[in-house]
Design a protein around this motif. Structure first.
Motif, PDB file in Angstrom:
ATOM      1  N   THR A 281       0.813  -1.226   0.000  1.00 49.62           N
ATOM      2  CA  THR A 281       0.000   0.000   0.000  1.00 49.62           C
ATOM      3  C   THR A 281       0.841   1.269   0.000  1.00 49.62           C
ATOM      4  O   THR A 281       0.318   2.340  -0.251  1.00 49.62           O
ATOM      5  CB  THR A 281      -0.920   0.048   1.236  1.00 49.62           C
ATOM      6  OG1 THR A 281      -0.121  -0.068   2.403  1.00 49.62           O
ATOM      7  CG2 THR A 281      -1.930  -1.074   1.224  1.00 49.62           C
ATOM      8  N   GLU A 282       2.112   1.125   0.329  1.00 52.01           N
ATOM      9  CA  GLU A 282       2.938   2.336   0.405  1.00 52.01           C
ATOM     10  C   GLU A 282       4.172   2.173  -0.473  1.00 52.01           C
ATOM     11  O   GLU A 282       4.689   1.066  -0.618  1.00 52.01           O
ATOM     12  CB  GLU A 282       3.412   2.554   1.847  1.00 52.01           C
ATOM     13  CG  GLU A 282       2.355   3.099   2.747  1.00 52.01           C
ATOM     14  CD  GLU A 282       2.913   3.381   4.119  1.00 52.01           C
ATOM     15  OE1 GLU A 282       2.787   4.514   4.566  1.00 52.01           O
ATOM     16  OE2 GLU A 282       3.493   2.474   4.735  1.00 52.01           O
ATOM     17  N   PRO A 283       4.679   3.262  -1.027  1.00 50.70           N
ATOM     18  CA  PRO A 283       5.895   3.147  -1.847  1.00 50.70           C
ATOM     19  C   PRO A 283       7.118   2.760  -1.003  1.00 50.70           C
ATOM     20  O   PRO A 283       7.188   3.054   0.182  1.00 50.70           O
ATOM     21  CB  PRO A 283       6.056   4.549  -2.438  1.00 50.70           C
ATOM     22  CG  PRO A 283       5.192   5.440  -1.647  1.00 50.70           C
ATOM     23  CD  PRO A 283       4.132   4.624  -1.019  1.00 50.70           C
ATOM     24  N   VAL A 284       8.019   2.061  -1.664  1.00 51.77           N
ATOM     25  CA  VAL A 284       9.298   1.705  -1.041  1.00 51.77           C
ATOM     26  C   VAL A 284      10.336   2.701  -1.554  1.00 51.77           C
ATOM     27  O   VAL A 284      10.472   2.878  -2.763  1.00 51.77           O
ATOM     28  CB  VAL A 284       9.700   0.264  -1.438  1.00 51.77           C
ATOM     29  CG1 VAL A 284      11.082  -0.068  -0.916  1.00 51.77           C
ATOM     30  CG2 VAL A 284       8.671  -0.737  -0.933  1.00 51.77           C
TER      31      VAL A 284
ATOM     32  N   LEU B 223       4.587   3.426 -11.820  1.00 49.78           N
ATOM     33  CA  LEU B 223       5.105   2.203 -11.223  1.00 49.78           C
ATOM     34  C   LEU B 223       6.363   2.459 -10.403  1.00 49.78           C
ATOM     35  O   LEU B 223       6.518   1.898  -9.320  1.00 49.78           O
ATOM     36  CB  LEU B 223       5.413   1.171 -12.318  1.00 49.78           C
ATOM     37  CG  LEU B 223       4.214   0.676 -13.128  1.00 49.78           C
ATOM     38  CD1 LEU B 223       4.669  -0.275 -14.223  1.00 49.78           C
ATOM     39  CD2 LEU B 223       3.196  -0.017 -12.239  1.00 49.78           C
ATOM     40  N   TYR B 224       7.263   3.262 -10.922  1.00 51.26           N
ATOM     41  CA  TYR B 224       8.498   3.528 -10.179  1.00 51.26           C
ATOM     42  C   TYR B 224       9.113   4.814 -10.691  1.00 51.26           C
ATOM     43  O   TYR B 224       8.791   5.271 -11.796  1.00 51.26           O
ATOM     44  CB  TYR B 224       9.499   2.379 -10.348  1.00 51.26           C
ATOM     45  CG  TYR B 224      10.060   2.278 -11.744  1.00 51.26           C
ATOM     46  CD1 TYR B 224      11.195   2.994 -12.113  1.00 51.26           C
ATOM     47  CD2 TYR B 224       9.443   1.477 -12.703  1.00 51.26           C
ATOM     48  CE1 TYR B 224      11.693   2.929 -13.394  1.00 51.26           C
ATOM     49  CE2 TYR B 224       9.933   1.409 -13.994  1.00 51.26           C
ATOM     50  CZ  TYR B 224      11.061   2.130 -14.329  1.00 51.26           C
ATOM     51  OH  TYR B 224      11.555   2.079 -15.606  1.00 51.26           O
ATOM     52  N   THR B 225       9.994   5.377  -9.899  1.00 56.91           N
ATOM     53  CA  THR B 225      10.868   6.423 -10.421  1.00 56.91           C
ATOM     54  C   THR B 225      12.279   6.082  -9.985  1.00 56.91           C
ATOM     55  O   THR B 225      12.519   5.722  -8.839  1.00 56.91           O
ATOM     56  CB  THR B 225      10.511   7.824  -9.889  1.00 56.91           C
ATOM     57  OG1 THR B 225      10.519   7.778  -8.462  1.00 56.91           O
ATOM     58  CG2 THR B 225       9.167   8.305 -10.368  1.00 56.91           C
ATOM     59  N   LEU B 226      13.193   6.153 -10.926  1.00 60.49           N
ATOM     60  CA  LEU B 226      14.605   5.936 -10.617  1.00 60.49           C
ATOM     61  C   LEU B 226      15.334   7.218 -10.990  1.00 60.49           C
ATOM     62  O   LEU B 226      15.288   7.655 -12.132  1.00 60.49           O
ATOM     63  CB  LEU B 226      15.153   4.752 -11.417  1.00 60.49           C
ATOM     64  CG  LEU B 226      16.657   4.510 -11.261  1.00 60.49           C
ATOM     65  CD1 LEU B 226      16.997   4.084  -9.844  1.00 60.49           C
ATOM     66  CD2 LEU B 226      17.132   3.457 -12.256  1.00 60.49           C
TER      67      LEU B 226
ATOM     68  N   SER C 225      15.224   4.863 -16.825  1.00 59.42           N
ATOM     69  CA  SER C 225      14.516   3.596 -16.701  1.00 59.42           C
ATOM     70  C   SER C 225      15.384   2.641 -15.899  1.00 59.42           C
ATOM     71  O   SER C 225      16.544   2.914 -15.619  1.00 59.42           O
ATOM     72  CB  SER C 225      14.212   3.021 -18.078  1.00 59.42           C
ATOM     73  OG  SER C 225      15.368   2.418 -18.601  1.00 59.42           O
ATOM     74  N   LEU C 226      14.793   1.505 -15.499  1.00 62.10           N
ATOM     75  CA  LEU C 226      15.526   0.574 -14.641  1.00 62.10           C
ATOM     76  C   LEU C 226      16.661  -0.117 -15.385  1.00 62.10           C
ATOM     77  O   LEU C 226      17.608  -0.583 -14.777  1.00 62.10           O
ATOM     78  CB  LEU C 226      14.567  -0.475 -14.067  1.00 62.10           C
ATOM     79  CG  LEU C 226      13.539   0.066 -13.067  1.00 62.10           C
ATOM     80  CD1 LEU C 226      12.546  -1.000 -12.710  1.00 62.10           C
ATOM     81  CD2 LEU C 226      14.229   0.578 -11.816  1.00 62.10           C
TER      82      LEU C 226
ATOM     83  N   VAL D 225      12.114   4.901  -6.110  1.00 58.12           N
ATOM     84  CA  VAL D 225      10.821   4.821  -5.443  1.00 58.12           C
ATOM     85  C   VAL D 225      10.019   3.753  -6.162  1.00 58.12           C
ATOM     86  O   VAL D 225       9.726   3.890  -7.350  1.00 58.12           O
ATOM     87  CB  VAL D 225      10.070   6.176  -5.478  1.00 58.12           C
ATOM     88  CG1 VAL D 225       8.745   6.063  -4.755  1.00 58.12           C
ATOM     89  CG2 VAL D 225      10.921   7.271  -4.873  1.00 58.12           C
ATOM     90  N   LEU D 226       9.694   2.696  -5.434  1.00 58.92           N
ATOM     91  CA  LEU D 226       8.920   1.609  -6.024  1.00 58.92           C
ATOM     92  C   LEU D 226       7.486   1.755  -5.546  1.00 58.92           C
ATOM     93  O   LEU D 226       7.193   1.604  -4.362  1.00 58.92           O
ATOM     94  CB  LEU D 226       9.518   0.265  -5.589  1.00 58.92           C
ATOM     95  CG  LEU D 226       8.893  -0.992  -6.174  1.00 58.92           C
ATOM     96  CD1 LEU D 226       9.076  -1.028  -7.673  1.00 58.92           C
ATOM     97  CD2 LEU D 226       9.511  -2.222  -5.528  1.00 58.92           C
ATOM     98  N   LYS D 227       6.595   2.064  -6.490  1.00 60.21           N
ATOM     99  CA  LYS D 227       5.211   2.357  -6.119  1.00 60.21           C
ATOM    100  C   LYS D 227       4.453   1.053  -5.848  1.00 60.21           C
ATOM    101  O   LYS D 227       4.782   0.007  -6.418  1.00 60.21           O
ATOM    102  CB  LYS D 227       4.522   3.125  -7.260  1.00 60.21           C
ATOM    103  CG  LYS D 227       5.205   4.424  -7.650  1.00 60.21           C
ATOM    104  CD  LYS D 227       4.795   5.561  -6.729  1.00 60.21           C
ATOM    105  CE  LYS D 227       5.599   6.819  -6.940  1.00 60.21           C
ATOM    106  NZ  LYS D 227       5.326   7.521  -8.198  1.00 60.21           N
ATOM    107  N   PRO D 228       3.422   1.124  -5.008  1.00 65.82           N
ATOM    108  CA  PRO D 228       2.650  -0.091  -4.723  1.00 65.82           C
ATOM    109  C   PRO D 228       2.012  -0.701  -5.967  1.00 65.82           C
ATOM    110  O   PRO D 228       1.785  -1.912  -6.019  1.00 65.82           O
ATOM    111  CB  PRO D 228       1.590   0.373  -3.723  1.00 65.82           C
ATOM    112  CG  PRO D 228       1.680   1.844  -3.649  1.00 65.82           C
ATOM    113  CD  PRO D 228       2.989   2.248  -4.169  1.00 65.82           C
ATOM    114  N   ALA D 229       1.764   0.144  -6.988  1.00 68.37           N
ATOM    115  CA  ALA D 229       1.184  -0.402  -8.219  1.00 68.37           C
ATOM    116  C   ALA D 229       2.132  -1.412  -8.857  1.00 68.37           C
ATOM    117  O   ALA D 229       1.692  -2.409  -9.444  1.00 68.37           O
ATOM    118  CB  ALA D 229       0.890   0.734  -9.191  1.00 68.37           C
ATOM    119  N   ALA D 230       3.438  -1.159  -8.736  1.00 69.49           N
ATOM    120  CA  ALA D 230       4.414  -2.103  -9.291  1.00 69.49           C
ATOM    121  C   ALA D 230       4.485  -3.353  -8.424  1.00 69.49           C
ATOM    122  O   ALA D 230       4.496  -4.479  -8.930  1.00 69.49           O
ATOM    123  CB  ALA D 230       5.774  -1.435  -9.370  1.00 69.49           C
TER     124      ALA D 230
END
Lengths: 124, 345, 175
Positions: B201-204, B258-261, B269-270, B285-290
């Motif tokens: 539920t929360e970003p990493v 989904l994420y930001t790097l 991109s990753l 930042v790894l979003k919960p959607a990912a």
């Protein structure tokens, strides 16, 4: 007033009609005022906050004094509830049991304030 | 022949009627409808928002994209139903995104009324203010709820981790730094949901600041290292002979949903083609959607692997950083007090 | 051509007018009696606000691994810190758009005296003077104390020094 006739009666009738209409209007308005009153009273009377508070208090108690607990703290809660909140409160904590792979304390909570009765068995 | 008498009688009647009619609005004035229904609706909406996590719970409603918006049944902002008044920042951010939700969405999924009520939601925490809806007129229903807001934690790897993650001798040509998330540990039900790290539920957030401190100093001219890619690996310890497998994912497409790097402040991109030279910092930042795409369960272990590829070796960063409840590994911000105001009219 | 027949229209007009005015008067006076229903709503809002504030003051801002951290509320009661308690309570109450809210409050702590089997109380904060005519609401919160609070008023220094549950009561009203 030798020869009274009833030609003018319709004016009184109209007055009466308006009067009846006003009464119905008043009835509706009174009802709607009651709606506001009863919702507020319903919220005030249903002890949602009391029950939520009691539940957190019981969970805090279990956190601090795991089974078999501290009967003194339990008696505090029961005595103060009766004295200050006019509510009959009882709760008990049993030894841990396994619920879906986890060891949890079964807690039964009873709450009765004369209007609302609340019973719960929860595994914590 | 009786016109005069009739006129007098009828005039008296009309005058009285006019007086009565002019009294009726005054009769209603004291009973403005706010005191009838609006307050009750505001109260109910306040309870739904503050004491309920919304529906669906998992995957949570706030992750629904435009295409799946219809699946949102109810918008609640609480972290869980066991923690009333503790709001999740990601839910609050989504709720106050009024370019995503229309007026009807708020009416159907938060207010739940037969009448199309007008609304105003206002959230205030410190100097941060979020608002949707118009300014309420006088005579609106109102409720104010005092809440606390939970914000996601972040793993910040700074110079204090140099002794831990900087290898003394040069590792093999293929260097790897791992951030490991053990879900069975993170999602342990004995952790109060108000203080839980829940990647679902929360970003990493993983940030390597002072990346230059990890560089290979035996080569004095080294000022950067090449990040080849960032990959996600998972392991399910409940399976027989568990091992890490690489998660199929669109590594080479940038998707802020989904994420930001961010490498030295530039979004990448990753798997940037040919790798990117990193001088100072890495922030992922790894979003919960990912995370929801990774098909993880409460026993899985997720690895975020930063791969560096240089020959000769330019960075000595190595090891496994555990993303867990240890406050030195992950800083979790304190709950912040705030207030949610609901006005209905 | 003026005769008695004409007067009847006038009289009936007067009668109709009196009926309508009388009804309107009765209607207005009755509905204004029922409106006290309104006063329950501010009570409800105030009670909800007070409960929320106490609940949030009793929620620790962070919790590390195994350490159970005390909430601000427990800290203030343990130290009988009236000033900080009042400051935080008012701060949480006044977080709103627009102007502040002029709330008055008094706070009392109720504890269970096991020796006499009675429930006794002491004042935590009685800075706002209540005349007794205010339409005050009462909000409460259970607080678990690990030991006897410090700086107690003289009359209650005999509270048992043991882990105990006390009830914090706050009277709230608007002026």
């Amino acid at each position: 007033m030798a020869y009274m006739n009833e030609d003018g009666q319709w004016i009184v009738l109209m007055g009466l009609l308006v009067a009846v209409g006003l009464f119905f209007l008043a009835l509706i308005i009174n009802q709607s005022a009651l709606v506001g009153q009863t919702t507020a009273e319903g919220v005030l009377e249903f002890p949602k906050n009391d029950i939520q508070d009691l539940r957190t208090a019981v969970f805090d108690y279990v956190d601090q004094f795991p089974y078999p607990g501290d009967p003194r703290v339990q008696e505090d809660i029961i005595a103060i509830s009766l004295e200050r909140k006019n509510s009959l409160v009882d709760f008990s904590v049993g030894p841990k049991v396994q619920v879906s792979g986890r060891d949890l304390y079964p807690i039964t909570i009873h709450y009765y304030n004369g209007v609302t009765k609340y019973d719960e068995t929860v595994y914590y | 022949m009786m016109s005069l008498d009739f006129l007098v009688g009828f005039t008296i009647f009309m005058l009285a009627l006019i007086m009565v009619v002019s009294m009726v609005p005054g009769l209603l004035a004291g009973l403005e409808s706010s005191e009838i229904d609006y307050d009750a609706v505001a109260y109910r909406t306040g309870v739904i928002l503050v004491e309920d996590p919304g529906w669906p719970v998992y995957p949570p409603w706030e992750m629904k994209t435009e295409a799946y918006k219809d699946e949102i049944e109810r918008m609640g902002l609480a972290v869980s139903k066991e923690t009333p008044n503790i709001l999740l920042s990601t839910k609050v951010d989504k709720f106050f995104n009024d370019s995503f939700f229309t007026e009807d969405d708020y009416r159907d999924r938060a207010i739940f009324g037969d009448i199309p009520y007008s609304y105003s939601f206002l959230f205030r925490s410190g100097s941060e203010v979020k608002q949707v809806g118009d300014a309420p007129p006088s005579g609106h229903g109102y409720i104010r709820r005092v809440v606390k807001i939970k914000e996601p934690g972040a793993a910040v790897i700074d110079t204090s981790f140099v002794p831990q993650y900087k290898a003394t001798s040069a590792p093999s040509a293929d260097q790897e730094f791992i951030v490991r998330l053990n879900f069975s540990q993170l999602l342990d039900p004995s952790v109060d949901p108000a203080y839980r790290i829940d990647p679902r539920t929360e970003p990493v957030n993983v940030t390597i600041t002072d990346f230059d401190a990890f560089l290979n100093m035996t080569e004095p001219s080294t000022t950067n290292a090449t990040l080849k890619n960032v990959t996600f690996w998972k392991m399910d310890p409940t399976r027989p002979s568990p091992r890490f497998t690489r998660i199929p994912f669109t590594y080479n497409t940038m998707d802020p949903g989904l994420y930001t790097l961010s490498l030295d402040g530039n979004l990448k991109s990753l798997a940037p083609p040919g790798g990117v030279e990193v001088f100072d910092n890495i922030s992922l930042v790894l979003k919960p959607a990912a995370t929801s795409l990774f098909t993880l369960d409460q026993n899985s272990i997720l690895d975020i692997r930063f791969n560096f590829d240089d020959d000769p070796v330019r960075t000595h960063i190595t090891g496994i950083h555990h993303y867990d409840y240890n406050p030195t590994n992950v800083t979790r911000p304190d709950l912040k007090p705030g207030v949610l105001e609901v006005a209905i009219w | 051509m003026v005769n008695d027949r004409g007067q009847l229209y006038t009289m009936e007009g007067v009668a109709a007018g009196i009926i309508m005015l009388l009804t309107a008067y009765i209607v207005i006076s009755t509905t204004s009696i029922y409106t006290p229903g309104d006063t329950h709503i501010p009570d409800m809002q105030l009670e909800q606000l007070g409960s929320d504030v106490l609940a949030m003051m009793d929620t620790p801002n962070s919790k590390e691994d195994d350490e159970s951290q005390e909430s601000d509320l427990v800290t203030y009661i343990l130290a009988t810190d009236k000033t900080s308690f009042r400051a935080m309570f008012r701060d949480y109450c006044n977080m709103r758009a627009g102007s502040g809210d002029d709330l008055k409050m008094n706070a009392y702590v109720y504890f269970h005296d096991r020796d006499t089997g009675t429930v006794r109380s002491y004042v935590l904060d009685e800075e706002d003077h209540a005349t007794g005519r205010e339409n005050a609401v009462r909000v409460t919160r259970w607080v678990q104390l690990p030991e006897r609070p410090d700086n107690l008023p003289m009359a209650v220094t005999d509270i048992d020094n043991r882990p105990q549950a006390v009830l914090l009561e706050v009277l709230l009203w608007r002026t």
